[in-house]
Scaffold this motif. Structure first.
Motif, mmCIF file in Angstrom:
data_model
loop_
_atom_site.group_PDB
_atom_site.id
_atom_site.type_symbol
_atom_site.label_atom_id
_atom_site.label_comp_id
_atom_site.label_asym_id
_atom_site.label_seq_id
_atom_site.Cartn_x
_atom_site.Cartn_y
_atom_site.Cartn_z
ATOM 1 N N VAL B 77 -59.547 37.408 50.633
ATOM 2 C CA VAL B 77 -58.098 37.497 50.476
ATOM 3 C C VAL B 77 -57.501 36.104 50.306
ATOM 4 O O VAL B 77 -56.670 35.865 49.418
ATOM 5 N N THR F 652 -63.208 45.422 48.397
ATOM 6 C CA THR F 652 -62.256 44.314 48.364
ATOM 7 C C THR F 652 -62.599 43.346 47.250
ATOM 8 O O THR F 652 -61.741 42.915 46.480
ATOM 9 N N VAL F 656 -60.054 42.592 44.214
ATOM 10 C CA VAL F 656 -59.548 41.231 44.093
ATOM 11 C C VAL F 656 -59.997 40.614 42.786
ATOM 12 O O VAL F 656 -59.234 39.946 42.088
ATOM 13 N N ILE F 747 -52.725 37.221 55.739
ATOM 14 C CA ILE F 747 -51.592 37.773 54.969
ATOM 15 C C ILE F 747 -50.466 36.749 54.897
ATOM 16 O O ILE F 747 -49.705 36.726 53.932
ATOM 17 N N LEU F 750 -51.204 34.782 51.958
ATOM 18 C CA LEU F 750 -50.847 35.516 50.748
ATOM 19 C C LEU F 750 -49.344 35.426 50.490
ATOM 20 O O LEU F 750 -48.896 35.179 49.360
ATOM 21 N N PHE F 817 -55.448 46.278 53.180
ATOM 22 C CA PHE F 817 -55.520 45.318 52.092
ATOM 23 C C PHE F 817 -55.911 45.984 50.776
ATOM 24 O O PHE F 817 -55.259 45.818 49.744
ATOM 25 N N GLY F 820 -53.277 48.273 49.561
ATOM 26 C CA GLY F 820 -52.179 47.512 48.974
ATOM 27 C C GLY F 820 -52.499 47.107 47.552
ATOM 28 O O GLY F 820 -51.667 47.223 46.652
ATOM 29 N N LEU F 821 -53.733 46.639 47.343
ATOM 30 C CA LEU F 821 -54.068 46.202 45.991
ATOM 31 C C LEU F 821 -54.185 47.369 45.023
ATOM 32 O O LEU F 821 -53.914 47.223 43.832
ATOM 33 N N THR F 903 -47.454 43.709 52.783
ATOM 34 C CA THR F 903 -47.532 42.311 52.350
ATOM 35 C C THR F 903 -48.282 42.191 51.042
ATOM 36 O O THR F 903 -47.859 41.483 50.119
ATOM 37 N N VAL F 904 -49.405 42.910 50.967
ATOM 38 C CA VAL F 904 -50.227 42.802 49.767
ATOM 39 C C VAL F 904 -49.466 43.310 48.551
ATOM 40 O O VAL F 904 -49.428 42.646 47.506
ATOM 41 N N THR F 908 -48.410 40.592 45.714
ATOM 42 C CA THR F 908 -49.015 40.747 44.394
ATOM 43 C C THR F 908 -47.947 41.031 43.339
ATOM 44 O O THR F 908 -47.938 40.438 42.257
#
Ligand code: NA
Ligand code: NA
Lengths: 89, 112, 162, 510, 124, 929
Positions: B77, F652, F656, F747, F750, F817, F820-821, F903-904, F908
């Motif tokens: 991340v 992930t 990502v 986060i 991020l 995470f 979120g993505l 947050t993600v 993003t």
């Protein structure tokens, strides 16, 4: 027997990936490469499914689903790049 | 398998390092991204390699070391954030300077 | 009702997807699923265009069965072409003149063309008047156009009543 | 009881402040953001001070996040060193923020949020007792510094930011490799626990851990700007805005802190086959960094750049002194660290405000127009110069004397003496040259009309007065750094405190 | 693997059949991608065969888990998703190929009108 | 405590003139002059004690840790200097009152002067050598400010800098010397150091310490070869020169020699060095004094010469020599202050100091001339003035030393030569200015100064006479104590004007006659010297500093080329240098852990990974292809994670990787899509070498790690996941619970990145190509129909999947995470398919706030545990049983994960939407088609 078949399938999928990769490296044009990359994604997804069958587990399902989704997104992004240069406009 | 793994990580690292040493921002950013992949593999492997042992309770008898996995997740991340920043910084630099060379202009190196 | 379920077919398919994902029909999953699949279309309503909705669902099912069958056929056909001799390859680029203009049916038709034997839809030409097709087999374009017209476009027009 | 949570407040206050500052805040958000930021900085300062007092009275504070005690969970370990560094950060941050609130924050978006994030990252790095968590806080402080460095934009700034970012990204990758290697050999991430485990290593395992330890040195070396990893610093510091450079005054110190922490605790006196792992290298590199800083000072033609090299000189001094591995060395290094952080911070701000009022000639060491507040800057420059050069009576002189006395009377001690005194001489020459050219030698005619807001001068004054405080209370502060050094070198009792918190504290959670 | 080997033999055969179907089609698809002469012909291969390869494997997976007692259909989602998206990917790539005027395999019959060749769909 | 007053009153008093800066000059002068006078009054009773043989002291602890205390003493030596500093100080202030013009900033002048006075007082009364050194440095600073007082003049600035650099350097040497001495003596207190004399002189570091101390003393008192800075300090206003040259600054060096005399003197090294340097300085100074045309220049070099004389006496070191030295200190102070003031008056009233322009001033300035003649006679060593007496003593000492063995005779000879030169330049001072023919046109019409301006000179001339005539009445008391504190013995000084006919008297006579002769032949001397002219120390100094700076600058432009490639290489080389030696120490790399078998898929995977990695590197000039290769690398890495039992990681990584690649493709639009071949073969070879070594290091480490077993804390997580965290996905539990703090940090990173990117994209006008890499215009369709339709269909689907992945993360692979993505990518797809405007119309979400709330939710979840008296981020979970729904689990960790999720998405989307906005408004026009 099933084990043998799965192993054969592993080999076939692996060979597929090698061929895709070859096309990816060779091109000769960008659409060829993108297509090849897309196929690599799909064959990898199949490998994961196969691994799930082999290990008798559901653990890889989500990963496979994500490959399907994100493979698509990345192919679209690449295609859009060829068409318009800018992805988000 | 371990030999194969470490050789792969090594080769990947070497390729990334080569890219990092290029003179344009884009390849450097790509190199750093690839290096982060290699590093993630490395960090992950510090829990040693385990097959069919996902650390999800009740699915297996032997579990892979979950700690490095969690660390790599964090690292991925953070790496994502950093990649995003550096990519856009490269764009900005190009926007401001007009070139994507990483070296200062009118220095001896830029021609090399 | 339409305020709670702006797109009932969507809600339904989302709920199906939800159950498929969880692979369970435990009460907790079902209840949560109902809530979520109701909420999501509500949230995404602005992004959901005014698609022509399916008017004849039973025909849609028939279409689906035909499609799956054709896909399987297409696979063998293409496999044969790949493994066969190169001189059998007589590709062609031609336009399939469209008889309908609505977005969703056109999209479905174009997708169907791609999934079915020997054809890939390459472009939707100006004003949605036609679909540019790349055909792989040695059939003539006229034959192909005819098949598409009869087998798919006709059915789609019925399903969507357009 | 509530004092327990004091441990994490200096991290949480800036975090929440920054998050709040990211919200829209209506039509004229800046005044609100300023008020919020200042209030938060004061609060952080108060908390940091209370924390220091608490730790000084009751001993090391171990805060088990998530109620998972070490080595399994992440713990914050607030020992004297950490609290000292945290307080220093808070003390520096407040005047710098005040300075920034005078229009500096309008040069680009998100200044206030990034500022608080930066403070949070720095404090977190000082507070954590976990090696991987240290990495995370490094990233927090780095990413916010990337943003801050860009503040105000412009060609040069962008390129130097690019260099800084890419170098640090490489550094982060190396950090992860080192942490991985250390985890793989010790099986733990908590630094105290790692210290225990490292002491038990032998043979090839020890060699692997050593490799990891040395790679970590390179990582911290980039942050601390040790030769030859310092290249980013002059460029970065001299192109960014003054307020950011001033805040960055503590950034290199994070690297220095990490070196002190890791190479005393984990690879320190008790580390068996890895005893004082980095001392020899730090010695050589420290001296070389010093020499390099000296040459850099001589070669520069810009005031900001000069200050940047002053930072490098201070880093070299700190590390060379630390490398003596003695209580006196560490203690004096810490004293000097406090002093140099505050003064270089003040100097960066001064250079910035002078550049602003000089107009076209900016911070170049050439004759320019008289500044609107010429005399004020003249006095400030004099005070700052005296302090940084290490002339009596300001703090630098006390710090320098302490270091010189702490250096052993041996070849290595003489090297340090020689280079430090040479550095002092060069600083003397360069600062007098700078002052002479920029302040004494002004062009005829009316002074520049641009006048910096008074708040900026107040902020610089605050930092400079800190030097005075450091001078007056030099002895109590030295006593404190002595106790810090003693605690730091007591690497046997550190792990016992961290890994098994005293029963009293544990009961609280039961 | 042990769990699968304990299934009735015919179930094993069925699973094996679908796995093989999947693997062979995927292989042929990839082969086509590798050996066919131009981009447009290559486009056909993975679009159809690889998708089918996944279909086979998905069915095998569904049977293998379901045969052990619990009906498991979630892999179906993958197949649905792929069937939904594969034509789009192909479409976009074909568009790109036409746009960039990639060379076509010699025997290709270009039956487009001039108008068709250069006038694509209009923007919404 | 009174001692503190004496030292610090002027320092604090320096503020008074500054505070009074709006008042008239007389007020300022009175206020300023009151300070030294008050010091004298305070010192008076203390002086009585000292003269009675006591040593008053005062001490205040400051830095006991480094043995640095505010310790002062007033022994004889101190008293002698304190008297000079304060006494002459008062006169200087008085003089300056008239000297400074109305344009000069008198407040600043007085303040600096007082500061300087304080520093000098500190030096001479310090009872601790470190304290003495501190004041020593303070004199450097304050004299810098004084010399540079007229900073608008280039001479002043340069002179000030040179003085500071020279005396500063000496000061640093002195510090080192004092530290060594203190180290040997174990203390920095004077008495302790004196007591340790034998230990010091026997120590192996004695010679270095002595050299360092002497460097300090010699630079300060401008001894050869450091005499060059002093004449340039003349750029200062004359009161400053008078003060610096008579009682202070340069005398500090002499004071130091006297002060350290008890501890350091008496060795052969001391004798030879100090005496020789003194002798040389005396001669060199006198010679140059004669050559100067500037009045102040002449005086400056005469100072150098006289200091050499004193220095030489201290080198000889006998009791009588010390007496002579200290006596001459007093005398020199008197006449030199007077002389400078005279020169200042002449300059002030006549407008020039050039002796070639001045002549015949006697008529216009009779008072000045008289006073000048008295002080000059004293300088020349003419009886009955005080200068004569100390010169006699000096010549006597020169005769009586026997330390150069058979060559000892050359000392008295050279001493006489020096004395003769001294006479010669003294004559010149008087003759060239006041006589030497009639008056010539000058910038000003000369006349005598105001009476009060002449008063200080008058006082000083009277001193010269009185001391000369009545030495035992005036100075013997103070000299007794002063000499006693140098030789550490109680002695009684006997001074008399008349010593009878002896060799020194003859030498004096010879000197006077010789002086006259030399002066009469001075033109030949000037001619001889003309060949060396153009050598200005100031310019030389400036040039040397400049050339050092220039070479440093050149060196830096060579080393630090602003080349990132070089920085990167240096970092990597550092790693190689640091790590490889450690790896060499490994005996057997392979550990005891059994290796897993290799299978075909793994080999294929590894090969593809390596080849793709390699291709990424090799194809770096074809950027889009490079990105595709990178995609393959990312994909295979992801599959590897899955293969080695890390499904969470696999997901992930995949997610990502795709989002990163999309970002890079986005960026590629604004970047050159191809790189010209740029690197030379040499460079590439170097890079390959570095790359292979780093790769080798990583592979070696990895192999060593993978093949060995270890004990880890991880078992704890597996054991406690269910009971302590309430979940079965151990990795997710570590993320949201055991090490939730890392995740909070992650986060935060991020969110910061998103904010930073927003900042980066602000007001950016990027480069935008209007055609693709082959020069083809872009396709006209922005949003292909099929894509938009399917993207719209996929969005809700993806949302369902995201919710699913989010919910099950606690127990199975997934989590906030990834979820979120997924949601974010579905939105990205909307952006790609439908465009920025379309999305903005339909989703007016403030992503920045969303992201901020996300982190806040996560952090507040952590804060929540405080209310249950637990540390930050302590999680809590329970099993609830609701009708219909049945039993289910609720964990606060889920709330934390919700924060991550938001947050993600927020971060993003913020990144992408901002990126997207850049081109939307001003896309270059399409051509053709
Ligand atoms: Na297809
Ligand atoms: Na855009």
């Amino acid at each position: 027997m099933l084990t043998t078949v799965i192993h054969i399938a592993f080999v076939l999928f692996s060979l597929s990936i090698i061929m895709n990769f070859w096309r990816l490296a060779k091109g000769p044009h960008l659409p060829d490469r993108i297509l090849a990359l897309d196929t690599v994604y799909i064959n990898s997804l199949a490998l994961l499914l196969l691994l799930g069958i082999y290990q008798n587990t559901q653990t890889y399902f989500e990963a496979a689903l994500l490959i399907a989704m994100f493979g698509f997104v990345s192919t679209i992004a690449a295609g859009k790049f060829l068409l318009r240069g800018d992805l988000i406009e | 398998m371990e030999t194969l793994f470490s050789v792969t990580v090594g080769v990947l690292t070497a390729c990334s390092v080569f890219l990092i040493l290029r003179g344009r921002s884009f390849p450097v950013v790509v190199g750093i991204t690839m290096l982060s992949y290699a590093v993630n593999l490395f960090l992950f492997s510090t829990g040693r390699l385990t097959i069919d042992g996902a650390p999800i309770l009740g699915t297996n008898t032997e579990y892979a070391d979950p700690l490095p996995q969690a660390l790599v997740l964090t690292a991925i991340v953070i790496g994502f954030a950093m990649t995003a920043y550096s990519v856009i910084l490269a764009v900005r630099t190009r926007g401001e300077i007009g070139t994507d060379e990483v070296n200062e202009q009118d220095s001896g190196e830029s021609s090399r | 009702m339409s305020k709670v379920f702006p797109a009932p077919f969507l809600t339904l398919s989302l709920f199906a997807i939800w159950l498929l994902l969880f692979n369970s029909i435990a009460p907790g999953v079902v209840i949560l699923g109902l809530i979520i699949t109701t909420l999501i279309p509500l949230l995404l309503r602005p992004a959901w265009p005014d698609f022509k909705t399916i008017k004849k669902p039973h025909l849609a099912l028939v279409y689906l069965v035909i499609l799956i069958f054709d896909i399987i056929v297409a696979n063998f056909k293409v496999a044969a072409l790949i493994l066969g001799r190169r001189k059998h390859l007589k590709p062609a680029l031609f336009v399939f003149p469209l008889d309908m203009t609505d977005e969703l049916p056109v999209t479905i038709l174009a997708s169907t063309i791609t999934l079915t034997p020997g054809t890939v839809s390459c472009e939707i030409t100006r004003g949605r008047r036609g679909i540019l097709i790349h055909a792989f087999s040695d059939e003539t374009p006229e034959e192909t156009i005819n098949v598409i017209r009869q087998r798919y476009e006709r059915r789609l027009k019925e399903i969507f009543q357009c | 009881m509530w004092q327990q949570h004091l441990a994490i407040l200096p991290i949480l206050i800036p975090l929440f402040t920054a998050l709040l500052q990211l919200l829209p805040w209506g039509d004229r958000p800046q005044p609100k953001r300023r008020a919020l930021g200042l209030a938060s900085s004061i609060l952080t300062l108060v908390c940091a001070a209370l924390l220091l007092v608490h730790v000084n009275q009751n001993g090391m504070l171990v805060y088990a996040l998530g109620d998972w005690s070490a080595p399994f969970g992440i713990v914050l370990v607030l020992d004297k060193l950490s609290t000292l560094m945290i307080l220093l950060t808070a003390v520096l941050a407040l005047p710098v923020l005040i300075y920034g609130c005078y229009t500096e924050d309008n040069l680009g978006s998100h200044f206030h949020a990034l500022f608080q994030f930066q403070v949070m990252g720095i404090i977190g790095a000082f507070a954590t007792g976990d090696l991987f968590n240290l990495f995370v806080f490094f990233e927090v402080l780095l990413i916010s510094s990337y943003g801050l460095m860009m503040h105000g934009g412009g060609k040069f700034r962008v390129r130097s930011t690019l260099h800084y970012v890419l170098l640090n990204l490489l550094g982060s990758a190396l950090f992860l490799i080192s942490v991985g290697t250390l985890y793989a050999t010790t099986g733990t991430l908590n630094m105290a626990d790692m210290a225990v485990k490292v002491a038990q290593l032998s043979g090839d395992e020890a060699a692997l851990a050593r490799a990891g330890g040395f790679m970590l040195l390179a990582v911290f070396g980039i942050k601390a700007a040790i030769l030859p990893l310092h290249f980013w610093l002059p460029q970065a510091y001299s192109t960014t805005t003054g307020v950011v450079a001033a805040l960055f005054a503590i950034m290199t110190k994070v690297g220095v802190y990490s070196i002190i922490r890791v190479y005393t605790l984990i690879f320190g006196p008790e580390a068996n086959e890895l005893v004082w792992l980095a001392a020899d290298w730090l010695w050589i590199l420290g001296i070389l960094t010093l020499i390099f800083g000296i040459i850099g000072m001589l070669g520069t033609r810009d005031f900001r750049l000069l200050v940047a090299y002053l930072v490098i000189v201070s880093v070299g001094t700190l590390l060379a002194t630390y490398s003596f591995s003695s209580a006196a060395g560490i203690s004096t290094a810490l004293f000097y660290l406090i002093h140099s952080t505050v003064i270089t911070g003040a100097l960066f701000l001064l250079a910035d405000v002078m550049a602003f009022e000089r107009g076209k000639t900016a911070s170049r060491i050439v004759t320019g127009k008289r500044m609107a507040n010429h005399n004020t800057y003249a006095v400030m420059f004099l005070i700052a110069a005296i302090a940084i050069i290490g002339l009596p009576p300001l703090s630098g002189f006390a710090g320098k004397l302490m270091i010189l006395q702490a250096a052993p009377v041996s070849t290595s001690g003489f090297w340090l003496w020689g280079t430090m005194l040479l550095a002092t001489l060069v600083m003397l020459i360069m600062m007098s040259r700078t002052g002479s050219k920029m302040i004494w030698h002004t062009l005829q005619g009316k002074p520049n009309e641009q006048s910096a807001p008074i708040g900026k001068r107040v902020a610089i004054g605050m930092l400079l007065s800190l030097s005075l405080i450091l001078t007056i209370f030099a002895n109590p502060i030295r006593d404190y750094t002595d106790s810090v050094a003693d605690e730091l070198l007591d690497t046997q009792s550190y792990p016992t405190t961290v890994i098994a918190p005293s029963s009293g504290e544990e009961n609280q959670y039961e | 693997m042990e769990a699968l080997n304990q299934l009735p033999l015919w179930v094993q055969w069925v699973i094996a059949f679908f796995i093989l179907i999947g693997a062979v089609f995927a292989f042929i698809g990839s082969l086509g991608l590798a050996i066919l002469p131009d981009f447009f012909t290559r486009l056909h291969a993975p679009t159809k065969n690889t998708t089918m390869g996944i279909g086979g494997t998905v069915i095998a997976a569904i049977i293998s888990t379901s045969a052990q007692g619990t009906l498991t259909l979630n892999e179906l989602l993958i197949a649905i998703f792929l069937f939904l998206t594969a034509p789009i990917s192909a479409h976009i790539l074909a568009k790109a190929a036409l746009h960039t005027e990639l060379p076509k395999f010699a025997p290709t019959r270009d039956l487009r009108d001039k108008e068709d060749a250069y006038q694509h769909e209009t923007d919404k | 405590m009174n001692l503190f007053y004496i030292v610090f009153a002027p320092m604090i008093g320096a503020l008074i003139p500054l505070l009074l800066r709006r008042t008239s000059r007389p007020v300022k002068t009175i206020a300023t002059i009151a300070i030294p006078i008050s010091c004298i009054l305070v010192a008076w009773p203390l002086a009585q004690q000292t003269l009675a043989g006591d040593i008053p002291t005062a001490i205040q602890q400051w830095l006991p840790n480094i043995d640095f205390d505010l310790a002062f003493r007033l022994d004889g030596l101190s008293l002698l200097f304190v008297s000079l500093i304060l006494g002459i100080g008062v006169l200087i202030v008085l003089y300056a009152h008239y000297y400074l013009s109305s344009k000069d900033n008198d407040s600043r002048f007085y303040a600096c002067l007082l500061l300087f006075m304080s520093s000098m007082l500190g030096i001479v009364t310090a009872d601790n050598v470190l304290l003495m050194w501190a004041f020593w440095e303070l004199t450097s600073i304050s004299s810098f400010l004084l010399i540079g007082y007229w900073y608008h003049q280039s001479d002043a600035r340069r002179g000030a800098r040179m003085a500071l650099a020279t005396t500063g350097a000496g000061g640093l040497a002195l510090l080192a010397g004092l530290l060594i001495i203190g180290h040997i003596a174990g203390s920095y207190q004077l008495d302790a150091i004196f007591a340790a004399k034998d230990a010091i002189q026997a120590h192996s570091l004695y010679i270095p310490a002595l050299i360092l101390v002497l460097l300090g003393a010699f630079t300060k008192s401008a001894q050869f070869p450091f005499q060059f800075w002093l004449p340039h300090a003349m750029a200062a206003p004359t009161p400053v020169s008078a003060y610096l040259h008579s009682a202070t600054m340069v005398k500090a060096g002499i004071f130091l020699l006297a002060r350290m005399h008890p501890a350091l003197a008496g060795t052969e090294f001391w004798f030879i060095t100090v005496t020789l340097i003194g002798l040389i300085t005396m001669l060199v100074g006198a010679y140059f004094a004669l050559l100067k045309h500037d009045l102040k220049g002449l005086l400056a070099f005469s100072t150098v010469s006289h200091l050499g004389l004193i220095c030489m006496l201290l080198g000889i070191g006998s009791q009588a020599a010390v007496i002579a030295a200290l006596f001459h200190v007093i005398n020199h102070a008197c006449f030199k202050a007077g002389l400078f003031m005279t020169a200042g008056i002449i300059d002030h009233e006549a407008g020039t100091r050039d002796m070639r322009k001045l002549q015949g001033l006697l008529k216009f300035m009779p008072i000045t001339a008289t006073l000048a003649m008295i002080v000059t006679a004293s300088m020349a060593g003419v009886p009955p003035f005080n200068g004569f007496m100390s010169k006699e003593l000096f010549l006597d000492q020169a005769l009586n030393q026997h330390l150069f063995g058979g060559l000892s005779w050359f000392v008295p000879v050279l001493a006489t030569v020096g004395a003769a030169l001294s006479v010669a330049y003294s004559i010149r001072f008087i003759h060239d200015v006041f006589f030497n023919g009639g008056y010539k046109e000058l910038p000003k019409q000369p006349h005598d100064p105001p009476k009060m301006m002449a008063l200080p000179v008058l006082i000083l001339s009277l001193m010269c006479i009185i001391i000369g005539l009545l030495p035992m009445l005036t100075v013997s008391g103070i000299l007794n104590q002063a000499v006693s504190s140098v030789v550490l013995d109680n002695i009684t000084v006997k001074l008399a004007l008349w010593h009878g006919f002896n060799l020194p008297l003859l030498m004096s006579a010879v000197a006077i006659v010789g002086g006259i002769v030399i002066y009469s032949q001075r033109d030949q001397l000037f001619t001889f010297n003309r060949q060396f002219e153009g050598q200005d120390a100031k310019h030389n100094f400036e040039r040397i500093v400049q050339s050092i700076c220039d070479s440093a600058n050149k060196l830096f432009t060579y080393i630090d080329t602003g080349s990132l490639q070089r920085y990167m290489a240096l970092v990597l080389i550092s790693v190689i240098v640091l790590v490889i030696p450690q790896l060499f120490e490994i005996v057997t790399l392979e550990g005891s852990r059994e290796q897993l078998p290799v299978d075909f898929v793994s080999i294929v995977g590894a090969s593809v990974l390596m080849v793709a990695g390699f291709a990424t590197a090799v194809l770096h000039r074809h950027r889009f292809i490079m990105l595709m290769m990178l995609s393959v690398v990312g994909l295979v890495v992801s599959i590897s994670f899955a293969h080695f039992s890390a499904p969470d990681l696999a997901m992930t990584q995949l997610v990502v990787e795709v989002v990163s690649i999309i970002l890079m493709v986005l960026a590629l639009f604004f970047m050159p899509q191809k790189t010209a071949r740029a690197s030379t073969g040499h460079r590439v070879f170097r890079d390959i070498l570095i790359a292979s070594l780093i790769g080798g290091i990583v592979a070696t480490l990895n192999y060593g790690i993978l093949t060995s077993d270890f004990e880890t804390i991880s078992d704890f997580f597996i054991a406690n996941a269910k009971t302590g965290g309430g979940g079965t996905n151990v990795v997710n539990l570590i993320l949201v619970d055991f090490r939730g703090f890392d995740t909070l940090g992650e986060i935060t990173v991020l969110a910061i990145a998103a904010a930073g990117i927003h900042k980066l994209l602000n007001k950016l006008k990027p480069f935008m190509p209007s055609s693709d890499i082959d020069g083809r215009p872009w396709h006209r369709i922005k949003h292909p129909l099929m894509l938009t339709n399917v993207a719209n269909l996929i969005l809700p689907m993806a949302m369902v999947v995201a919710v699913y992945i989010f919910l099950r993360g606690h127990n199975l692979p997934g989590g906030g995470f990834i979820a979120g993505l997924i949601a974010a990518s579905a939105m990205i797809l909307q952006y790609i398919a439908n465009g920025v405007d379309w999305v903005k119309e339909r989703f007016n979400v403030n992503y920045q706030s969303l992201m901020s709330f996300g982190v806040m939710i996560a952090a507040l979840t952590g804060v929540g545990s405080w209310f249950f008296d637990r540390p930050f981020l302590t999680s809590w979970f329970t099993y609830l049983k609701w009708p219909l729904v049945g039993k289910f689990e609720f964990a606060t960790a889920l709330l934390f994960d919700l924060g991550v999720f938001l947050t993600v998405i927020g971060a993003t989307m913020m990144i992408l939407s901002n990126f997207g906005k850049m081109t939307t408004r001003h896309r270059p026009r399409q051509e053709g088609n």
